[in-house]
Write an enzyme that holds these catalytic residues in place. Structure first.
Site, short mmCIF file in Angstrom:
data_model
loop_
_atom_site.label_atom_id
_atom_site.label_comp_id
_atom_site.label_asym_id
_atom_site.label_seq_id
_atom_site.Cartn_x
_atom_site.Cartn_y
_atom_site.Cartn_z
N GLU A 41 0.93 -0.94 -0.24
CA GLU A 41 -0.22 0.52 0.23
C GLU A 41 0.93 1.55 0.25
O GLU A 41 1.93 1.40 0.89
CB GLU A 41 -0.95 0.60 1.52
CG GLU A 41 -1.95 1.52 1.41
CD GLU A 41 -2.81 1.84 0.71
OE1 GLU A 41 -2.52 2.99 0.62
OE2 GLU A 41 -2.90 1.14 -0.07
N ALA A 56 -20.00 6.06 0.91
CA ALA A 56 -20.32 5.05 2.24
C ALA A 56 -21.88 3.89 1.97
O ALA A 56 -22.12 3.55 2.90
CB ALA A 56 -19.55 5.46 4.22
N HIS A 59 -24.83 0.22 -2.24
CA HIS A 59 -25.18 0.63 -3.29
C HIS A 59 -26.08 -1.21 -4.06
O HIS A 59 -25.45 -2.19 -3.65
CB HIS A 59 -25.34 1.01 -4.95
CG HIS A 59 -24.64 2.19 -4.56
ND1 HIS A 59 -25.64 3.01 -5.15
CD2 HIS A 59 -23.14 2.86 -4.30
CE1 HIS A 59 -24.59 4.54 -4.54
NE2 HIS A 59 -23.36 3.82 -4.17
N ARG A 325 -12.54 10.07 -7.18
CA ARG A 325 -12.17 8.11 -7.66
C ARG A 325 -11.97 8.15 -9.24
O ARG A 325 -11.60 9.12 -10.29
CB ARG A 325 -14.44 8.50 -7.85
CG ARG A 325 -14.43 8.72 -9.10
CD ARG A 325 -16.33 8.88 -8.57
NE ARG A 325 -15.96 10.07 -7.93
CZ ARG A 325 -17.62 10.03 -7.38
NH1 ARG A 325 -18.35 10.46 -8.36
NH2 ARG A 325 -17.53 11.07 -6.37
N ILE A 352 -12.04 1.00 -10.88
CA ILE A 352 -13.16 0.23 -9.29
C ILE A 352 -13.94 1.59 -9.34
O ILE A 352 -13.32 2.16 -8.36
CB ILE A 352 -12.30 -0.51 -9.09
CG1 ILE A 352 -11.25 -1.60 -9.61
CG2 ILE A 352 -13.53 -1.51 -8.08
CD1 ILE A 352 -12.32 -2.70 -10.51
N SER A 354 -17.34 3.96 -8.94
CA SER A 354 -18.42 4.04 -8.00
C SER A 354 -19.26 2.50 -8.80
O SER A 354 -19.50 2.81 -10.59
CB SER A 354 -20.18 4.35 -8.39
OG SER A 354 -20.57 4.80 -7.27
N CYS A 419 -16.04 14.33 22.18
CA CYS A 419 -16.85 14.30 21.41
C CYS A 419 -17.77 13.14 21.18
O CYS A 419 -18.00 13.19 21.35
CB CYS A 419 -16.16 14.82 20.07
SG CYS A 419 -15.29 16.54 20.18
N CYS A 454 -14.49 18.57 17.12
CA CYS A 454 -13.87 19.49 17.57
C CYS A 454 -12.96 19.50 16.59
O CYS A 454 -11.85 19.83 15.89
CB CYS A 454 -13.76 19.81 18.77
SG CYS A 454 -12.35 18.51 19.59
N CYS A 459 -8.34 16.73 20.81
CA CYS A 459 -7.75 14.44 21.73
C CYS A 459 -6.05 14.78 21.08
O CYS A 459 -5.55 13.68 21.29
CB CYS A 459 -8.94 13.00 21.23
SG CYS A 459 -8.58 13.17 19.28
#
Length: 495
Positions: A41, A56, A59, A325, A352, A354, A419, A454, A459
């Site tokens: 990767e 996300a 479909h 994409r 690849i 949608s 949060c 935030c 954090c």
């Protein structure tokens, strides 16, 4: 331990380039066989590219032209994501989707989508109107005249899904190498050699699932069926807004307008974490990593969202982002999964776009099948473990469960992200799991520390300190998302 010591002396059965949805799912599916697998990767973590910045949406499968790979694989992928999410403890919601028509022309397009869905094997679709429609979505615009309801559609955490299947692959023996850009492939006798970042990786078979870079690995090597020119991928940017969880009830289903040639249009959808996502638009850009947002783009998606839900509170946006994409230049605009012209054991999985997320598991099955046809022995792994322990979630526990968790592990009593109510124990788990987090964004994607209002302002210093402690690294070496994104500036030695 150096990369050379860990990886260079070994010849893998399969090297998968890319840890987005296609590469991650392929590694997971290959782990079911007696094979040595490595995933390479370019980014610092799983799902670092297009997969981390999309809608996300799982479909249902009614949009693709029947007979195309998208049409053949979508409905099956949709079913599999639900099953895999249940097995591997991934956030998934079978919320269904509505494609909304605004007038007679749109309604004719709903009929076309319905007929495509039937041909593609999508179950349970129907066209709804009037009271039934507005009972399902009370805040939907009253100008909507009808909608195609697809109950099999869903929503998922895309990076959570990739992380889960990569963890499962790793437990079953797959290796992962991050911040590794595959730049060149060469034939070396009975195996292929991948060169990148001074570390040659050797494998008998390669799956090129490198997303936006899939057409660049081997120049002019991908020839789609019926096309005279080699495949090129055009980067197409989509901009989004994410609304606070206070707006979580504004849409119960994923709401689409009728699609166009550029994509499925601007949508409004719940997310599995209780937010609302709005977007995307679709514009071609010159640079493959151009993920900037623009005032014009945000205005465009805002107008699209208000067309669906006129009173949506867009002032509740907590962040804006964009994803790019890989849109193929082919006439068919379909996925291209083809054997290399130059290397008989290299398989390209390109274009690849949608519905690549929804098709992910079925695309991986198709890839594994093609590898088998190319000669890869596919002997079942009798020791394959198809499970994954759930990640602890303090926020979701009852008061009694919280008290018990703190008693057993006091780190559950230390809230790091206010949060999202994320504890130190959860962050430690995210770092120490198989293929665990190595930077702030890795922690953020696994346990949502930094995802709230935030956006990490509170954090981030604490997460940085935990990463430093557990990874045995200087705090100055802790990054947001890999090399070049260090959180802290080193003091000038001259001072």
């Amino acid at each position: 331990m150096s990369y050379d010591q860990r990886y260079s002396g070994k010849i893998y059965d399969v090297a998968v380039i890319g840890a987005g949805i296609t590469g991650s799912m392929t590694a997971y599916k290959l782990a079911k066989y007696k094979l040595s697998v490595i995933v390479l990767e370019k980014g610092s973590d799983i799902a670092s590219g297009a997969t981390k910045a999309n809608s996300a949406i799982v479909h249902a499968g009614f949009d693709a032209v029947p007979g195309a790979l998208k049409g053949k694989l979508n409905a099956d992928g949709c079913r599999q994501i639900k099953e895999i999410s249940e097995k591997l403890n991934v956030h998934y919601d079978n919320c269904g989707s509505l494609v909304c028509a605004f007038g007679e022309a749109d309604e004719r397009h709903l009929d076309l989508l319905y007929s495509r869905g039937i041909a593609n094997g999508v179950e349970g679709m129907r066209i709804i109107r009037g009271d039934e429609l507005f009972e399902l979505e009370p805040q939907l615009s009253r100008e909507c005249t009808a909608a195609l309801f697809a109950p099999t559609a869903g929503i998922v955490c895309p990076w959570g899904l990739c992380i889960a299947v990569c963890e499962a692959a790793a437990v079953n023996g797959a290796d992962f190498l991050f911040s590794y850009e595959a730049k060149k492939v060469e034939q070396r006798g009975g195996y292929l050699e991948i060169n990148g970042d001074d570390t040659p990786i050797r494998a008998r078979y390669i799956v090129n699932a490198s997303g936006l870079g899939a057409d660049l690995l081997v120049e002019n090597d991908i020839s789609p069926d019926g096309e005279e020119e080699p495949l090129r991928l055009n980067p197409r940017r989509g901009e989004y807004m994410l609304l606070d969880t206070s707006e979580g009830g504004v849409a119960k289903h994923t709401l689409f307008v009728c699609p166009s040639e550029k994509g499925k249009g601007i949508l409004v959808s719940p997310t599995v974490h209780g937010n609302v996502i709005v977007g995307p638009n679709a514009h071609e850009v010159d640079c493959r990593d151009n993920t900037t947002t623009t005032p014009e783009g945000i205005d465009e998606i805002s107008a699209g969202a208000r067309r669906l839900i006129p009173h949506i509170n867009l002032r509740a946006a907590i962040t804006q982002f964009a994803g790019v994409r890989p849109t193929p230049t082919t006439k068919a605009k379909d996925f291209v999964i083809k054997t290399s012209k130059r290397f008989p054991t290299l398989l390209h999985a390109a274009g690849i776009d949608s519905p690549g997320l929804a098709c992910g598991p079925a695309v991986a099955d198709y890839i594994v099948g093609k590898l088998g046809e190319m000669g890869l022995p596919l002997l079942p792994n009798p020791d394959f473990s198809d499970s994954r322990p759930p990640s602890p979630c303090f926020k979701a526990m009852s008061d009694e469960e919280k008290a018990a968790a703190i008693k057993e592990n006091p780190a559950f009593g230390r809230i790091i992200c206010r949060c999202e109510t994320v504890t130190e124990a959860e962050i430690v788990d995210a770092i120490t799991r198989p293929v665990g987090a190595r930077d702030l964004d890795g922690v953020k994607r696994r346990v949502r520390a930094g995802m709230g209002r935030c956006q990490g302002g509170f954090c981030s210093p604490r997460v940085t300190a935990i990463l430093s402690r557990l990874l045995h690294k200087d705090m100055y070496d802790i990054t947001k998302k890999g090399e070049g994104s260090e959180i802290l500036s080193r003091p000038d030695d001259r001072d």
